[in-house]
Write a protein that holds these residues in place. Structure first.
Motif, PDB file in Angstrom:
ATOM      1  N   GLN A   1      10.234  -2.967  -7.081  1.00  0.00           N
ATOM      2  CA  GLN A   1       9.912  -3.247  -5.684  1.00  0.00           C
ATOM      3  C   GLN A   1       8.560  -3.964  -5.560  1.00  0.00           C
ATOM      4  O   GLN A   1       8.404  -4.896  -4.772  1.00  0.00           O
ATOM      5  N   GLN A   2       7.575  -3.502  -6.351  1.00  0.00           N
ATOM      6  CA  GLN A   2       6.281  -4.168  -6.321  1.00  0.00           C
ATOM      7  C   GLN A   2       6.394  -5.616  -6.768  1.00  0.00           C
ATOM      8  O   GLN A   2       5.740  -6.510  -6.198  1.00  0.00           O
ATOM      9  N   ASP A   3       7.234  -5.887  -7.757  1.00  0.00           N
ATOM     10  CA  ASP A   3       7.428  -7.266  -8.208  1.00  0.00           C
ATOM     11  C   ASP A   3       8.048  -8.114  -7.109  1.00  0.00           C
ATOM     12  O   ASP A   3       7.642  -9.259  -6.886  1.00  0.00           O
TER      13      ASP A   3
ATOM     14  N   ASP B   1       0.808  -1.219   0.000  1.00  0.00           N
ATOM     15  CA  ASP B   1       0.000   0.000   0.000  1.00  0.00           C
ATOM     16  C   ASP B   1       0.842   1.270   0.000  1.00  0.00           C
ATOM     17  O   ASP B   1       0.311   2.370  -0.082  1.00  0.00           O
ATOM     18  N   THR B   2       2.169   1.123   0.122  1.00  0.00           N
ATOM     19  CA  THR B   2       3.062   2.297   0.075  1.00  0.00           C
ATOM     20  C   THR B   2       3.471   2.597  -1.359  1.00  0.00           C
ATOM     21  O   THR B   2       3.160   1.847  -2.286  1.00  0.00           O
ATOM     22  N   ASP B   3       4.208   3.661  -1.528  1.00  0.00           N
ATOM     23  CA  ASP B   3       4.639   4.096  -2.862  1.00  0.00           C
ATOM     24  C   ASP B   3       5.880   3.316  -3.255  1.00  0.00           C
ATOM     25  O   ASP B   3       6.988   3.596  -2.779  1.00  0.00           O
TER      26      ASP B   3
END
Length: 980
Positions: A432-434, A425-427
């Motif tokens: 990083q999301q992967d 839920d952070t930016d």
């Protein structure tokens, strides 16, 4: 193999019950065998005691059976004696009734007629002619009542004087003397001279019956009581014993409750009948001469010294006394009966007792031979019992170990997954999301594995239970297809579902467990299938029983993808439901609310080797080592599935052929819901017709199934040339035309012509063209084709919700779907939790942060407490919290105990509110109750029943999932007035 090598899960629960009973039996037998040590030492004395005891038992048996024979003989004597007594009474009563009738005749024709219609000759003639009606009477006579004032006139009318019954010189005479020489009756208050008599007794005419003591007593008792009375036995003229029965004749009929003095005043005469008792009894015995002979004696027992009326009782032995009732309550009579012969020998008692003794001796001999054999078996049994106990203790320890270790692993994993979700839920940038998604997927895979281990532990401990809630099986199947949609597209597999129209919209059962079974079967198929299709079907059992070949046959051309499949019928061979008669199956389901579903998962994968098919349902067993290395897995998925199917009163079977594929089929008994389901059919598609162009009938049927769920009328066609010819003859009524991509490529030379004909019609409302894309088709080719001909592309697998969105967009509608596959959006959940004061209680700091972060994400204001005691302090009413999320397992005080104490404080406050003594803060509150929801990672101990027992309001598993959290808090926060 991961899930394809599960075990007999359905047998585990039954096995544990049988094992528990077997343990009890073995314990009992072991204790019994320990006593054989004493037997081996004292067996000679025990044998002597055995023989002595059975000798006494045989003697007792002889005495008992002999007494039974004597009792039976006594009952037989009593029955025969009572029968004779009853017959004697009946015959005597018949004669008495005829005497009474004769008395009425005299009253009618003598006293009521003036002059009298009866004289001595008439009476004697009538008495003789009706003697056959009174076979037991030897004579009858009638005496009239005469007062002293009437005597002179009476004697003048009769022509004779009233005589005395007995001469003063012959007081001992047994009967009246000769009337010619009899003494004249001295004056008295009244007289009873005989005026009529039967010829045999006409010598008693003119005798006063009141002059004899016995006769006087009879007459006085008869007229006082109004009934017939008897005299004591006396000798008749034939020198036999007899009695006289006397009836009173009244001048008018008296009421039944007339008083004695009224009867005396109304008496006008007396009728007497002489009974020959000896002749009566002899006649009776002659009638029963064919029966067993017994000695009969009749006694008059009115006085202390009984008078023998019949028989000569000189015998001894068994005697039975039957009471006789001749209608005179003042006199008592008895019948004494004896057997003429003595009792026979009790051969049955003798042989039975002797046989019992022989059997006891033989048993003693067998006992002696068995003692030596038991001595050896005892030691072996002791060793086996010890080994068995160790194995059972190890099994219990294993289950406890699995539960404990799984909980300890799951607790930190909840923290890991929760923190990863908060991190998502952070930016974050794309890389990083992967990384986070990869870590989250790995964590969920580990949690899934832990859940399987926990399910296996539940199965072994017998604590696995099913829910009973309404659900839509079609929605469950769509969700499962959505789950495996990505993996199927990656491998180029065609994934489809078909649910029969005979299946009700809403069923009652456990949707979670049904989802678990189907997910396991479909997951196995996706895992072990590299080309072809995976086909999920749901039918009712009546369809299968009436038509064994449904949907996908065994022919290569009649399958979803055209690849050959395993024979589905072989997957039913071990299912007993399909081996029953059709009529019996219909009868079992037609008249109840239960419904039996048949769910099949068909694939074209690698199949199962024949040598490994026998251990497919064995727990923790793989088909081969290479399977575990290539595909991974624990091998308990099918074991759990089989157990769940068994709990649903169903069965599971499979058919598999190497390099062809596998078909798994299971049955489940559910309940019909009496409420209407939430149909997907929308009014926006009402009246719309669709045309499906597909050369594969099974695949076309699947497309038709999804369109019909939306309310679209569907027409199927497989021959394009025939359809084009039809277009040349008339206009097309279909508003939607759906063409399968494989059919498009196969008939590519006809497709441009078809498109042109559909779009060159002189009509403003042209049909919408859709291309059903398959993962096996080239994505590039599909994109080029759609752009070239301006086609709408719908990618498979088809699902009702996805198809609804695609059709709405193509028809110019607005996509109104805010949630997909039942997942609740954050905005909806946020509206429920916004500004809510929530307290979270957990002793684990990481889990406390995760729970608080998840609730704050939805807009809640969270207060944290790290112990049950602190929660009690914060939740002491009155307070401002709207709800509490309580961890169950905490040191010092667990969540259950903390909840109980909070409820006690709330009850005390509610009692104050009822008495009007509430604090000012509670003035507007009628009842105080704070919703408390349990949250824990221990899915074995923290059951829903335990939460309810502790007065909790719900259950949330960690980590929080949006759908589960919404379903729990919606019950409390949709209406703010429900929570105080």
């Amino acid at each position: 193999m991961d899930e394809m090598s599960g075990g007999g899960g359905a047998r585990w629960r039954m096995g544990r019950v049988v094992s528990a009973r077997a343990r009890g039996l073995r314990t009992s037998l072991f204790a019994h065998f320990r006593g054989w040590r004493l037997v081996r030492e004292k067996w000679r004395w025990m044998l002597v005691l055995w023989i002595a005891a059975w000798a006494l038992a045989s003697f007792y048996l002889f005495v008992f059976m002999n007494s039974q024979a004597v009792e039976k003989r006594r009952e037989s004597l009593a029955s025969m004696c009572d029968e004779r007594a009853r017959m004697l009474q009946d015959q005597f009563n018949v004669s008495m009734n005829h005497l009474q009738a004769l008395a009425i005749l005299v009253s009618t024709f003598h006293h009521s007629k003036n002059p009298s219609a009866i004289d001595q000759m008439t009476f004697a003639r009538y008495a003789e002619r009706t003697a056959f009606e009174r076979p037991l009477t030897s004579g009858v006579a009638y005496a009239v009542r005469v007062t002293h004032a009437e005597r002179e006139q009476f004697e003048r009318q009769q022509g004779w004087s009233i005589k005395k019954m007995y001469s003063s010189k012959k007081q001992s005479s047994p009967g009246p003397g000769d009337a010619a020489v009899a003494e004249i009756r001295e004056p008295a208050e009244e007289y009873a001279p005989v005026i009529f008599a039967q010829d045999a007794y006409k010598h008693v005419i003119s005798f006063d019956m009141l002059s004899g003591n016995e006769d006087r007593d009879n007459i006085l008792r008869a007229r006082k009581s109004g009934k017939g009375v008897l005299t004591a036995p006396f000798k008749l003229l034939n020198n036999r014993l007899g009695v006289i029965s006397t009836y009173t004749v009244y001048k008018s009929e008296l009421p039944a409750n007339a008083r004695p003095h009224e009867r005396i005043q109304a008496a006008i005469g007396y009728l007497g009948g002489i009974f020959d008792i000896q002749a009566l009894v002899e006649k009776l015995l002659n009638q029963l001469a064919s029966k067993e002979s017994i000695m009969v004696n009749v006694y008059d027992t009115t006085n202390e010294s009984p008078i023998s009326m019949y028989g000569n009782d000189t015998g001894s032995g068994m005697c039975h006394v039957s009471m006789l009732n001749f209608g005179d309550p003042s006199r008592k009579h008895e019948m004494h009966c004896r057997f003429q012969k003595g009792p026979p020998w009790p051969w049955l008692a003798i042989t039975s007792s002797f046989g019992t003794l022989v059997i006891a001796l033989l048993t003693g001999h067998i006992f002696q031979a068995t003692v030596h054999r038991i001595a050896k078996v005892e030691d072996d049994f002791h060793k086996m019992s010890e080994l068995k106990k160790r194995a059972e203790d190890a099994d219990i320890a294993k289950s406890q170990f699995l539960a404990t270790v799984s909980h300890e692993i799951r607790t930190p994993m909840n923290g890991v997954l929760g923190m990863l979700q908060m991190l998502m839920d952070t930016d974050l940038d794309t890389t990083q999301q992967d990384y986070v998604r990869t870590a989250q997927a790995s964590g969920k895979a580990l949690v899934s594995l832990i859940n399987e281990v926990l399910d296996q532990a539940k199965i072994e401990s017998g604590k696995l239970e099913l829910e009973t809630v309404p659900f839509d099986i079609r929605t469950v199947c769509d969700d499962i297809l959505s789950l495996f949609c990505g993996k199927a597209q990656e491998k180029g597999l065609e994934l489809a579902v078909y649910v029969s129209d005979q299946v009700p919209q809403i069923l009652i059962g456990d949707p979670g467990r049904i989802r678990q079974i189907i997910t396991n079967l479909v997951g196995n198929s996706v895992k072990f299938t590299e080309r072809g299709h995976i086909y999920l079907t749901v039918h009712v059992v009546e369809e299968i029983m009436s038509c064994l070949e449904v949907d996908t046959g065994t022919q290569n051309t009649n399958t979803l993808s055209g690849y050959p499949v395993a024979n589905r019928r072989r997957s039913w061979e071990n299912i007993q439901l399909f081996n029953r008669e059709l009529h019996s199956s219909e009868m079992s389901f037609a008249h109840s609310d239960s419904i039996s579903l048949v769910i099949s998962v068909e694939d074209t994968g690698v199949g199962i080797p024949f040598e490994a098919q026998s251990r497919v349902f064995t727990p923790f067993m793989q088909v081969g080592p290479s399977i575990a290395r290539i595909h991974g897995g624990t091998g308990i998925g099918l074991s759990i599935s089989k157990c769940l199917v068994g709990l649903m009163k169903g069965e599971i079977g499979f058919a598999s052929k190497p390099h062809v594929g596998s078909t798994f089929t299971f049955t489940a008994v559910l309940m019909r819901a009496h409420c209407k389901g939430n149909e997907i059919k929308s009014s926006e598609f009402k009246g719309i017709n669709a045309l499906v162009v597909d050369h594969r009938p099974v695949r076309a049927k699947v497309t038709e199934y999804h369109l019909q769920r939306l309310g679209v009328k569907t027409e199927l066609t497989a021959d394009l040339n025939q359809f084009i010819s039809k277009l040349n003859c008339g206009p097309l009524t279909a508003k939607l035309v759906l063409i399968d991509k494989e059919t498009w490529l196969k008939e590519s030379h006809c497709m441009p012509l078809l498109v042109n004909k559909l779009r060159n019609k002189d009509k403003p409302d042209l049909p919408k063209l859709f291309l059903l894309g398959s993962p096996t088709s080239s994505l590039k080719g599909g994109s080029d084709t759609s752009r070239e001909h301006n086609l709408n592309v719908i990618m498979k697998p088809l699902r009702a919700s996805m198809l609804q969105v695609s059709l709405r967009r193509a028809l110019g509608g607005v996509d109104k779907v805010h949630c997909r596959n039942g997942v609740v959006g954050n905005s909806t959940l946020g509206s429920l939790l916004h500004k809510k004061q929530i307290i979270v209680v957990d002793d684990n700091i990481v889990n406390l942060k995760v729970a608080a972060g998840a609730l704050k994400k939805y807009g809640a204001e969270v207060t944290c407490a790290d112990s049950g005691k602190k929660a009690i302090t914060l939740l002491k009413p009155p307070h401002n919290f709207d709800a509490c999320f309580m961890d169950i397992q905490m040191p010092e005080m667990d969540g259950f105990e903390a909840t109980k104490r909070i409820r006690v404080m709330e009850r005390d406050l509610n009692e104050q509110i009822e008495r009007g003594e509430a604090p000012p803060e509670c003035a507007s509150i009628q009842r105080w109750r704070t919703p408390i929801l349990a949250m824990t990672a221990d899915v074995i101990q923290a059951t829903h029943e335990e939460c309810l027992k502790s007065e909790m309001d719900g259950y949330v598993s960690k980590p929080f999932e949006g759908e589960q959290l919404y379903s729990e808090v919606a019950r409390f926060f949709q209406n703010h007035d429900q929570v105080e």
